[in-house]
Write a protein that holds these residues in place. Structure first.
Motif, PDB file in Angstrom:
ATOM      1  N   MET A 117       0.868  -1.182   0.000  1.00 56.29           N
ATOM      2  CA  MET A 117       0.000   0.000   0.000  1.00 56.29           C
ATOM      3  C   MET A 117       0.897   1.222   0.000  1.00 56.29           C
ATOM      4  O   MET A 117       1.899   1.246   0.729  1.00 56.29           O
ATOM      5  N   ARG A 118       0.564   2.200  -0.798  1.00 52.66           N
ATOM      6  CA  ARG A 118       1.379   3.420  -0.785  1.00 52.66           C
ATOM      7  C   ARG A 118       1.136   4.216   0.502  1.00 52.66           C
ATOM      8  O   ARG A 118       0.009   4.204   1.020  1.00 52.66           O
ATOM      9  N   PRO A 119       2.146   4.935   0.966  1.00 54.45           N
ATOM     10  CA  PRO A 119       1.958   5.718   2.205  1.00 54.45           C
ATOM     11  C   PRO A 119       1.218   7.018   1.916  1.00 54.45           C
ATOM     12  O   PRO A 119       1.838   8.068   1.737  1.00 54.45           O
ATOM     13  N   THR A 120      -0.102   6.925   1.846  1.00 54.49           N
ATOM     14  CA  THR A 120      -0.893   8.114   1.526  1.00 54.49           C
ATOM     15  C   THR A 120      -1.306   8.852   2.791  1.00 54.49           C
ATOM     16  O   THR A 120      -2.075   9.800   2.727  1.00 54.49           O
ATOM     17  N   GLY A 121      -0.820   8.432   3.956  1.00 56.12           N
ATOM     18  CA  GLY A 121      -1.237   9.059   5.218  1.00 56.12           C
ATOM     19  C   GLY A 121      -2.344   8.241   5.847  1.00 56.12           C
ATOM     20  O   GLY A 121      -2.542   7.076   5.501  1.00 56.12           O
ATOM     21  N   ILE A 122      -3.088   8.881   6.769  1.00 57.82           N
ATOM     22  CA  ILE A 122      -4.136   8.160   7.505  1.00 57.82           C
ATOM     23  C   ILE A 122      -5.105   7.518   6.515  1.00 57.82           C
ATOM     24  O   ILE A 122      -5.542   8.153   5.564  1.00 57.82           O
ATOM     25  N   LEU A 123      -5.416   6.247   6.729  1.00 53.92           N
ATOM     26  CA  LEU A 123      -6.253   5.514   5.769  1.00 53.92           C
ATOM     27  C   LEU A 123      -7.737   5.837   5.956  1.00 53.92           C
ATOM     28  O   LEU A 123      -8.189   6.135   7.066  1.00 53.92           O
ATOM     29  N   HIS A 124      -8.478   5.754   4.840  1.00 55.55           N
ATOM     30  CA  HIS A 124      -9.922   5.961   4.942  1.00 55.55           C
ATOM     31  C   HIS A 124     -10.653   4.621   4.755  1.00 55.55           C
ATOM     32  O   HIS A 124     -10.026   3.586   4.481  1.00 55.55           O
TER      33      HIS A 124
ATOM     34  N   LEU B 142       7.190   7.589  -4.517  1.00 53.87           N
ATOM     35  CA  LEU B 142       8.093   8.541  -5.176  1.00 53.87           C
ATOM     36  C   LEU B 142       7.936   8.550  -6.692  1.00 53.87           C
ATOM     37  O   LEU B 142       8.338   9.507  -7.348  1.00 53.87           O
ATOM     38  N   THR B 143       7.372   7.481  -7.265  1.00 52.40           N
ATOM     39  CA  THR B 143       7.270   7.443  -8.723  1.00 52.40           C
ATOM     40  C   THR B 143       6.307   8.512  -9.236  1.00 52.40           C
ATOM     41  O   THR B 143       6.423   8.949 -10.376  1.00 52.40           O
ATOM     42  N   THR B 144       5.347   8.924  -8.401  1.00 54.53           N
ATOM     43  CA  THR B 144       4.449  10.009  -8.834  1.00 54.53           C
ATOM     44  C   THR B 144       4.622  11.268  -7.972  1.00 54.53           C
ATOM     45  O   THR B 144       4.317  12.365  -8.420  1.00 54.53           O
ATOM     46  N   ASP B 145       5.113  11.116  -6.741  1.00 53.38           N
ATOM     47  CA  ASP B 145       5.182  12.282  -5.828  1.00 53.38           C
ATOM     48  C   ASP B 145       6.619  12.571  -5.418  1.00 53.38           C
ATOM     49  O   ASP B 145       6.923  12.658  -4.233  1.00 53.38           O
ATOM     50  N   TYR B 146       7.482  12.668  -6.394  1.00 56.10           N
ATOM     51  CA  TYR B 146       8.903  12.853  -6.066  1.00 56.10           C
ATOM     52  C   TYR B 146       9.240  14.306  -5.746  1.00 56.10           C
ATOM     53  O   TYR B 146      10.274  14.593  -5.175  1.00 56.10           O
ATOM     54  N   GLU B 147       8.332  15.234  -6.085  1.00 57.94           N
ATOM     55  CA  GLU B 147       8.689  16.654  -5.905  1.00 57.94           C
ATOM     56  C   GLU B 147       8.601  17.068  -4.440  1.00 57.94           C
ATOM     57  O   GLU B 147       9.457  17.787  -3.952  1.00 57.94           O
ATOM     58  N   ASP B 148       7.544  16.635  -3.767  1.00 53.77           N
ATOM     59  CA  ASP B 148       7.382  17.014  -2.363  1.00 53.77           C
ATOM     60  C   ASP B 148       7.361  15.748  -1.513  1.00 53.77           C
ATOM     61  O   ASP B 148       6.363  15.022  -1.499  1.00 53.77           O
ATOM     62  N   THR B 149       8.447  15.510  -0.811  1.00 53.56           N
ATOM     63  CA  THR B 149       8.528  14.282  -0.002  1.00 53.56           C
ATOM     64  C   THR B 149       8.438  14.602   1.493  1.00 53.56           C
ATOM     65  O   THR B 149       8.760  13.762   2.328  1.00 53.56           O
ATOM     66  N   SER B 150       7.985  15.817   1.797  1.00 55.65           N
ATOM     67  CA  SER B 150       8.047  16.255   3.196  1.00 55.65           C
ATOM     68  C   SER B 150       7.207  15.376   4.133  1.00 55.65           C
ATOM     69  O   SER B 150       7.497  15.291   5.313  1.00 55.65           O
ATOM     70  N   ARG B 151       6.168  14.694   3.604  1.00 59.91           N
ATOM     71  CA  ARG B 151       5.305  13.902   4.491  1.00 59.91           C
ATOM     72  C   ARG B 151       5.515  12.396   4.322  1.00 59.91           C
ATOM     73  O   ARG B 151       4.765  11.590   4.876  1.00 59.91           O
ATOM     74  N   LEU B 152       6.522  12.049   3.546  1.00 56.01           N
ATOM     75  CA  LEU B 152       6.696  10.623   3.225  1.00 56.01           C
ATOM     76  C   LEU B 152       6.897   9.764   4.487  1.00 56.01           C
ATOM     77  O   LEU B 152       6.231   8.747   4.671  1.00 56.01           O
ATOM     78  N   ALA B 153       7.808  10.204   5.362  1.00 48.95           N
ATOM     79  CA  ALA B 153       8.110   9.394   6.550  1.00 48.95           C
ATOM     80  C   ALA B 153       6.917   9.359   7.500  1.00 48.95           C
ATOM     81  O   ALA B 153       6.536   8.294   8.004  1.00 48.95           O
ATOM     82  N   SER B 154       6.301  10.539   7.741  1.00 45.79           N
ATOM     83  CA  SER B 154       5.183  10.544   8.700  1.00 45.79           C
ATOM     84  C   SER B 154       3.989   9.764   8.141  1.00 45.79           C
ATOM     85  O   SER B 154       3.289   9.066   8.876  1.00 45.79           O
TER      86      SER B 154
END
Ligand code: SF4
Length: 499
Positions: free
Chosen positions: A16-23, A53-65
Motif C-alpha cells: 500500500m502506498r503511504p498516503t497518510g491516515i487511511l480511509h 516517489l514514482t508520482t510524488d517525487y517533488e514534495d517528499t516532506s510527508r513521506l516518513a510521517s
C-alpha cells in the motif's frame, strides 16, 4: 480465527502506498481482506514508499510521517506481527537490486503497454510523469512480488494487468538464467497467481469514488462525533422524501451494505426502495453500524500511537524477516546471473575441508528400542549444534529454535544410496535430516522453511506419516518430491535455519 500451520500456508504479498491516515475505502478495498489472509497465508505486507516517489517525487516532506500513519492503521485494523510480516519497502534494499536486474531484460514496449502508464500521464496533468521511475514502476512491483517467491497476489480487476506483466518478467528472467540440467529446468523465480479479490465498492460522501483528494472520505480512525457529522452531511439517492431510492447508488446505503447486519440491511433496503424510511433515520442507523465496526479499530490505533517503541520494534522486526526472505532469493539470483561473489571465490581459493562428520556409537546397531537408537544417533549432533544454536526440546523429534522455529529432527540409515525418513504430519518450519551411512557416519541436511513449505505437500504419505526420501547421486544429494528431484547438498551442515 484458527491459524493454518505456517509451513502449509501459501505465500502472499501485497503493498500500500503511504498516503497518510487511511480511509474506509482503503480498509474495505484491501486491509479488511489482509486481516483475514494473515491467518491462512504466509503474508508479506509492505508500505510502498519507493512507489510513492514514482508520482510524488517533488514534495517528499510527508513521506516518513505518512508511512508511520499507515503502520498505525494496519495495527489498529488488526494486522498482527506474529501472523504476518509487515515492513517498509525501502528497508529491504534487495527490492531495488532485483528491480535493476529485471530492467536489464525487460523490453521497453512491455512497460509502455501497461494500461495505467498512459492513463495516469493523461489524468495527473499537474505532475511531470515522463520519468524513468514512473515508466519502470510496474517492474519495481514485479521485483516486490517475485523476490518473495509469492504463490499469489491479492488484487482487484484493475491490477490484473500488472500481475500479468510480473509473470512475463519472471518467465523471461527464468529463460535467461534458470539452471538447466538433466533433471529438467528448475525455475529460478516462481510465477505467482492472481488472487482476484472482489471487494465491495464504497462511495465517498459526495457520491463519487472515495478518495482523500476529493475530500469525500471517512477515516478508518474517525472519531465518533465527526463520523456522525460526516454521514449526516452525505448526499443520498433520494432528493425528496417521497422519492424511491436505491441503496447501491447511495453512500449511506453502501455503508449499510458493508457494516450493517443482514436484518438492518434488509430493513433499510425495503425502506429506501419503497420510500417508507426517512434518509435522516437511515443515516442514524448507518452511523451506529459503522461506529460499532470502527470503534475497536480506533481504540487499538490509539493504543499503538501511545507506544511508539512497540511500533518501531514491529517495523524493525518486519524489515529483518523480509530481508531474510528476500536475501534467500537474491543469493540464487546473483549466482544464476554470474555476478562476481567474493564468498564463492574465497571458498574456491581456500577449499575448506568438508564438514567433519559425526560417528554414531556402535551400540546404536543393537539398541533395544527405536527411541534408544534415535537418541544414540542424535545425541552428539544435538550437542554440537546447540552450542551455537540452542534448541529446546518440544514434542518427540521436535525442537524449538531461539527464534521460535519448529525443527523436526529425523534420522535414517542408508539403503542402497537412499535414506527414507518417516516424519509425523505436523506443523514444522525446518527439517533436520540426519543421514547415517553404512559406516555409521552422519551427514546432516538442514532444510530451511521456504523449502519445507514448498515441498511439504509433494511428499508421499505412508500410514499417516510423511515418507521423505533423499538419495546420493555423484556429488549431489537429491530430495525426492512428486515434482522432481531437488538438490539439497548446499544445506549440508548449514545451520543458518536453526537460529
Ligand atoms: S434511505 Fe438511506 S440508502 Fe436510501 S437514499 Fe436515503 S440515505 Fe440513502
Amino acid at each position: 480465527m484458527t491459524a493454518t500451520p505456517e509451513n502449509l500456508r501459501p505465500r502472499v504479498l501485497s503493498g500500500m502506498r503511504p498516503t497518510g491516515i487511511l480511509h474506509l475505502g482503503n480498509y474495505v478495498g484491501a486491509l479488511q481482506n489482509w486481516v483475514k489472509l494473515q491467518y491462512t497465508h504466509k503474508c508479506f505486507f509492505f508500505v510502498a514508499d519507493w512507489h510513492a516517489l514514482t508520482t510524488d517525487y517533488e514534495d517528499t516532506s510527508r513521506l516518513a510521517s505518512n508511512t508511520l500513519e499507515v503502520f498505525l492503521d494496519w495495527l489498529g485494523a488488526g494486522l498482527d506481527p506474529r501472523q504476518c510480516t509487515m515492513f517498509v519497502q525501502s528497508h529491504v534494499k534487495q527490492h531495488a537490486e532485483l528491480h535493476v536486474l529485471f530492467s536489464m531484460v525487460t523490453p521497453l514496449g512491455w512497460l509502455e503497454r501497461v494500461p495505467s502508464y498512459k492513463e495516469q500521464q493523461q489524468n495527473l496533468t499537474t505532475k511531470d510523469l515522463s520519468t524513468y521511475g514512473f515508466l519502470g514502476y510496474p517492474l519495481l512491483q514485479a521485483a516486490d512480488i517475485l523476490i518473495y517467491q509469492a504463490d499469489g497476489v491479492p488484487v482487484g480487476e484493475d491490477q490484473v494487468a500488472h500481475v500479468e506483466l510480473t509473470r512475463e518478467v519472471a518467465r523471461r528472467f527464468n529463460q535467461f538464467y534458470s539452471r538447466r540440467g538433466s533433471e529438467g529446468q528448475q525455475p529460478l523465480i516462481k510465477e505467482p497467481q492472481v488472487l482476484l479479490t472482489k471487494t465491495p465498492k464504497l462511495l465517498g460522501l459526495d457520491g463519487r469514488k472515495m478518495s482523500k483528494s476529493y475530500g469525500n472520505s471517512i477515516l478508518l480512525s474517525e472519531e465518533a462525533g465527526k463520523l456522525a457529522e460526516k454521514i449526516h452531511g452525505s448526499v443520498t439517492d433520494r432528493p425528496k422524501l417521497t422519492d424511491k431510492g436505491n441503496p447501491d447508488r447511495c453512500p449511506v446505503g453502501n455503508l449499510h451494505q458493508i457494516f450493517s447486519g443482514p436484518e438492518r440491511l434488509a430493513y433499510i433496503t425495503q425502506g429506501c426502495t419503497q420510500a417508507t424510511i426517512r434518509c435522516v433515520d437511515c443515516k442514524a442507523l448507518a452511523v451506529e453500524s459503522t461506529e460499532a465496526h470502527i470503534s475497536p479499530i480506533r481504540e487499538r490505533r490509539k493504543h499503538f500511537a501511545s507506544q511508539p517503541d512497540e511500533v518501531l520494534r514491529v517495523i524493525r522486526q518486519g524489515a529483518q524477516e523480509a530481508t531474510e526472505a528476500a536475501e534467500e532469493t537474491m543469493r540464487s539470483v546473483r549466482k544464476a546471473v554470474n555476478l562476481f561473489s567474493l564468498e564463492s571465490m574465497e571458498t574456491q581459493v581456500n577449499r575448506p575441508a568438508p564438514p567433519a562428520r559425526l560417528r554414531v556409537p556402535e551400540s546404536a546397531d543393537s539398541a533395544a528400542t527405536p527411541e534408544d537408537r534415535y537418541h544414540l544417533q542424535t545425541a552428539a549432533w544435538l550437542e554440537k549444534v546447540s552450542a551455537q544454536n540452542p534448541l529446546r526440546k518440544d514434542k518427540p523429534q521436535t525442537f524449538i529454535t531461539r527464534k521460535g522455529r519448529k525443527v523436526g529432527l529425523h534420522t535414517a540409515t542408508e539403503d542402497n544410496g537412499v535414506w527414507k525418513f518417516l516424519v509425523a504430519d505436523r506443523a514444522l518450519n525446518v527439517l533436520a535430516l540426519l543421514a547415517q551411512d553404512h559406516d555409521r557416519y552422519l551427514r546432516d541436511f538442514i532444510l530451511p522453511p521456504k523449502l519445507v513449505q514448498e515441498h511439504w505437500k509433494t511428499f508421499n504419505r505412508e500410514n499417516g506419516n510423511i515418507a521423505i526420501e533423499i538419495r546420493a547421486s555423484g556429488k549431489d544429494v537429491l530430495l525426492v518430491t512428486s515434482n522432481g528431484d531437488v538438490p539439497i547438498q548446499q544445506y549440508e551442515s548449514d545451520y543458518s535455519a536453526l537460529q
